[in-house]
Design a protein around this motif. Structure first.
Motif, PDB file in Angstrom:
ATOM      1  N   HIS A   1       0.861  -1.200  -0.032  1.00 54.25           N
ATOM      2  CA  HIS A   1      -0.184  -0.132  -0.087  1.00 54.25           C
ATOM      3  C   HIS A   1       0.839   1.268   0.192  1.00 54.25           C
ATOM      4  O   HIS A   1       0.946   1.941   0.912  1.00 54.25           O
ATOM      5  N   ASP A   2       1.664   1.415  -1.112  1.00 57.31           N
ATOM      6  CA  ASP A   2       2.479   2.515  -1.267  1.00 57.31           C
ATOM      7  C   ASP A   2       2.010   3.754  -2.131  1.00 57.31           C
ATOM      8  O   ASP A   2       2.698   4.564  -2.590  1.00 57.31           O
ATOM      9  N   GLY A   3       0.581   3.602  -2.476  1.00 57.25           N
ATOM     10  CA  GLY A   3      -0.260   4.545  -3.283  1.00 57.25           C
ATOM     11  C   GLY A   3       0.153   4.646  -4.583  1.00 57.25           C
ATOM     12  O   GLY A   3      -0.843   5.111  -5.565  1.00 57.25           O
ATOM     13  N   LYS A   4       1.006   3.397  -5.086  1.00 59.94           N
ATOM     14  CA  LYS A   4       0.762   3.338  -6.674  1.00 59.94           C
ATOM     15  C   LYS A   4       0.681   1.658  -7.055  1.00 59.94           C
ATOM     16  O   LYS A   4       0.044   1.664  -8.174  1.00 59.94           O
ATOM     17  N   THR A   5       1.205   0.963  -6.246  1.00 63.37           N
ATOM     18  CA  THR A   5       1.169  -0.570  -6.586  1.00 63.37           C
ATOM     19  C   THR A   5      -0.056  -1.230  -6.884  1.00 63.37           C
ATOM     20  O   THR A   5      -0.408  -1.921  -7.755  1.00 63.37           O
ATOM     21  N   PRO A   6      -1.109  -0.964  -5.752  1.00 60.09           N
ATOM     22  CA  PRO A   6      -2.635  -1.663  -6.226  1.00 60.09           C
ATOM     23  C   PRO A   6      -3.035  -1.026  -7.482  1.00 60.09           C
ATOM     24  O   PRO A   6      -3.408  -1.922  -8.097  1.00 60.09           O
ATOM     25  N   GLU A   7      -2.901   0.268  -7.758  1.00 65.08           N
ATOM     26  CA  GLU A   7      -3.522   0.799  -9.009  1.00 65.08           C
ATOM     27  C   GLU A   7      -2.864   0.055 -10.174  1.00 65.08           C
ATOM     28  O   GLU A   7      -3.355  -0.142 -10.976  1.00 65.08           O
ATOM     29  N   LEU A   8      -1.420   0.006 -10.189  1.00 63.28           N
ATOM     30  CA  LEU A   8      -0.673  -0.467 -11.175  1.00 63.28           C
ATOM     31  C   LEU A   8      -1.147  -1.905 -11.160  1.00 63.28           C
ATOM     32  O   LEU A   8      -1.295  -2.275 -12.504  1.00 63.28           O
ATOM     33  N   VAL A   9      -1.387  -2.669 -10.231  1.00 63.10           N
ATOM     34  CA  VAL A   9      -1.820  -4.278 -10.554  1.00 63.10           C
ATOM     35  C   VAL A   9      -3.146  -4.095 -11.146  1.00 63.10           C
ATOM     36  O   VAL A   9      -3.330  -5.049 -12.027  1.00 63.10           O
ATOM     37  N   ALA A  10      -3.940  -3.464 -10.631  1.00 58.40           N
ATOM     38  CA  ALA A  10      -5.230  -3.304 -11.212  1.00 58.40           C
ATOM     39  C   ALA A  10      -5.185  -2.878 -12.543  1.00 58.40           C
ATOM     40  O   ALA A  10      -6.012  -3.402 -13.594  1.00 58.40           O
ATOM     41  N   THR A  11      -4.240  -1.945 -13.281  1.00 55.83           N
ATOM     42  CA  THR A  11      -4.170  -1.695 -14.663  1.00 55.83           C
ATOM     43  C   THR A  11      -3.722  -2.786 -15.431  1.00 55.83           C
ATOM     44  O   THR A  11      -4.264  -2.789 -16.562  1.00 55.83           O
ATOM     45  N   ILE A  12      -2.788  -3.297 -15.111  1.00 57.78           N
ATOM     46  CA  ILE A  12      -2.291  -4.472 -15.742  1.00 57.78           C
ATOM     47  C   ILE A  12      -3.212  -5.854 -15.637  1.00 57.78           C
ATOM     48  O   ILE A  12      -2.740  -6.873 -16.383  1.00 57.78           O
ATOM     49  N   ALA A  13      -4.195  -6.032 -14.774  1.00 55.68           N
ATOM     50  CA  ALA A  13      -4.882  -6.947 -14.551  1.00 55.68           C
ATOM     51  C   ALA A  13      -5.653  -7.563 -15.952  1.00 55.68           C
ATOM     52  O   ALA A  13      -5.419  -8.864 -16.105  1.00 55.68           O
ATOM     53  N   PRO A  14      -5.911  -6.681 -16.630  1.00 55.55           N
ATOM     54  CA  PRO A  14      -6.482  -7.460 -18.196  1.00 55.55           C
ATOM     55  C   PRO A  14      -5.503  -8.206 -18.797  1.00 55.55           C
ATOM     56  O   PRO A  14      -5.852  -9.190 -19.509  1.00 55.55           O
ATOM     57  N   ALA A  15      -4.307  -7.847 -18.857  1.00 53.52           N
ATOM     58  CA  ALA A  15      -3.153  -8.613 -19.525  1.00 53.52           C
ATOM     59  C   ALA A  15      -2.990 -10.145 -18.910  1.00 53.52           C
ATOM     60  O   ALA A  15      -3.208 -11.030 -19.509  1.00 53.52           O
ATOM     61  N   LEU A  16      -3.045  -9.999 -17.667  1.00 54.60           N
ATOM     62  CA  LEU A  16      -2.980 -11.280 -16.700  1.00 54.60           C
ATOM     63  C   LEU A  16      -4.235 -12.054 -17.074  1.00 54.60           C
ATOM     64  O   LEU A  16      -4.125 -13.400 -17.048  1.00 54.60           O
ATOM     65  N   ARG A  17      -5.379 -11.457 -17.006  1.00 50.40           N
ATOM     66  CA  ARG A  17      -6.733 -12.166 -17.139  1.00 50.40           C
ATOM     67  C   ARG A  17      -6.560 -12.719 -18.655  1.00 50.40           C
ATOM     68  O   ARG A  17      -7.108 -13.855 -18.619  1.00 50.40           O
ATOM     69  N   ALA A  18      -6.281 -12.066 -19.455  1.00 50.56           N
ATOM     70  CA  ALA A  18      -6.233 -12.518 -21.122  1.00 50.56           C
ATOM     71  C   ALA A  18      -5.315 -13.918 -21.207  1.00 50.56           C
ATOM     72  O   ALA A  18      -5.949 -14.716 -21.981  1.00 50.56           O
ATOM     73  N   ILE A  19      -4.249 -13.777 -20.564  1.00 48.84           N
ATOM     74  CA  ILE A  19      -3.612 -15.077 -20.836  1.00 48.84           C
ATOM     75  C   ILE A  19      -4.028 -16.400 -19.813  1.00 48.84           C
ATOM     76  O   ILE A  19      -4.188 -17.308 -20.350  1.00 48.84           O
ATOM     77  N   ALA A  20      -4.609 -15.883 -18.739  1.00 45.71           N
ATOM     78  CA  ALA A  20      -5.091 -16.901 -17.841  1.00 45.71           C
ATOM     79  C   ALA A  20      -6.501 -17.551 -18.102  1.00 45.71           C
ATOM     80  O   ALA A  20      -6.448 -18.612 -18.052  1.00 45.71           O
ATOM     81  N   GLN A  21      -7.179 -16.607 -19.156  1.00 49.59           N
ATOM     82  CA  GLN A  21      -8.459 -17.156 -19.763  1.00 49.59           C
ATOM     83  C   GLN A  21      -8.008 -18.488 -20.717  1.00 49.59           C
ATOM     84  O   GLN A  21      -8.886 -19.176 -21.169  1.00 49.59           O
ATOM     85  N   LYS A  22      -6.811 -18.628 -21.199  1.00 49.90           N
ATOM     86  CA  LYS A  22      -6.224 -19.332 -22.175  1.00 49.90           C
ATOM     87  C   LYS A  22      -5.802 -20.749 -21.709  1.00 49.90           C
ATOM     88  O   LYS A  22      -5.956 -21.745 -22.417  1.00 49.90           O
ATOM     89  N   LEU A  23      -5.780 -20.752 -20.303  1.00 50.06           N
ATOM     90  CA  LEU A  23      -5.443 -21.796 -19.546  1.00 50.06           C
ATOM     91  C   LEU A  23      -6.641 -22.518 -19.070  1.00 50.06           C
ATOM     92  O   LEU A  23      -7.637 -21.924 -18.814  1.00 50.06           O
ATOM     93  N   ARG A  24      -6.491 -23.923 -18.543  1.00 49.68           N
ATOM     94  CA  ARG A  24      -7.483 -24.495 -18.156  1.00 49.68           C
ATOM     95  C   ARG A  24      -7.799 -24.564 -16.838  1.00 49.68           C
ATOM     96  O   ARG A  24      -8.802 -24.833 -16.250  1.00 49.68           O
ATOM     97  N   HIS A  25      -6.629 -24.620 -15.899  1.00 48.74           N
ATOM     98  CA  HIS A  25      -6.597 -24.545 -14.470  1.00 48.74           C
ATOM     99  C   HIS A  25      -6.608 -23.352 -13.834  1.00 48.74           C
ATOM    100  O   HIS A  25      -5.768 -22.363 -14.379  1.00 48.74           O
TER     101      HIS A  25
END
Length: 158
Positions: free
Chosen positions: A17-41
């Motif tokens: 909780h440094d004022g920027k990391t949670p927001e940065l993680v939320a911003t990159i979440a679509p990239a993580l989600r896009a790849i994770a959705q291609k995986l079965r587990h």
């Protein structure tokens, strides 16, 4: 809330909780989600040593043995780890279940790792899905573009 969404929310909640990391993680979440959705587990087992560092496997090209890449294997079940020759009966190596979103998030910062090889079919090592670190970083960069044109993926993000 899907399992992937819950994993992303947990990653955001556990970010410093440094004022920027949670927001940065939320911003990159679509990239993580896009790849994770291609995986079965929703989680995979990663080989780790006693210091909980991921076990790397070095693969070399048959035609050009000097061409090497470093991969981490991700297995759908704990018992599938025995399919890896690098696991063997080594008491210094154990499999640990890790949520798929966390695996992808960690991949961004794992400099020596070129890719994660996800074995999708329990009991088999055929037809894996390989996620390259450069591919993931490119997707993350696209997520960051609308916000700040010159913002780079921080090397110590994970």
């Amino acid at each position: 809330m899907t399992d992937l969404e819950a994993q992303i929310q947990l990653l955001i909640d556990n970010a410093p909780h440094d004022g920027k990391t949670p927001e940065l993680v939320a911003t990159i979440a679509p990239a993580l989600r896009a790849i994770a959705q291609k995986l079965r587990h929703s989680q995979y087992y990663i080989l780790q040593n006693l210091q909980e560092r991921w076990i790397l496997t070095t693969l070399s090209n048959k035609e050009n043995p000097k061409l090497e890449k470093h991969v981490v294997y991700a297995f759908p079940r704990l018992q599938d780890i025995s399919l890896s020759s690098s696991a063997g009966l080594n008491p210094q190596v154990a499999g640990k279940a890790i949520p798929v979103i966390n695996i992808l998030f960690q991949l961004v910062a794992l400099e020596p790792v070129d890719s994660i090889v996800f074995f999708e079919t329990p009991g088999r090592t055929s037809n894996p899905i390989e996620v390259q670190r450069t591919e993931l970083k490119n997707l993350i960069q696209q997520c960051l573009q609308p916000q700040k044109p010159n913002q780079q993926v921080p090397p110590n993000l994970a």
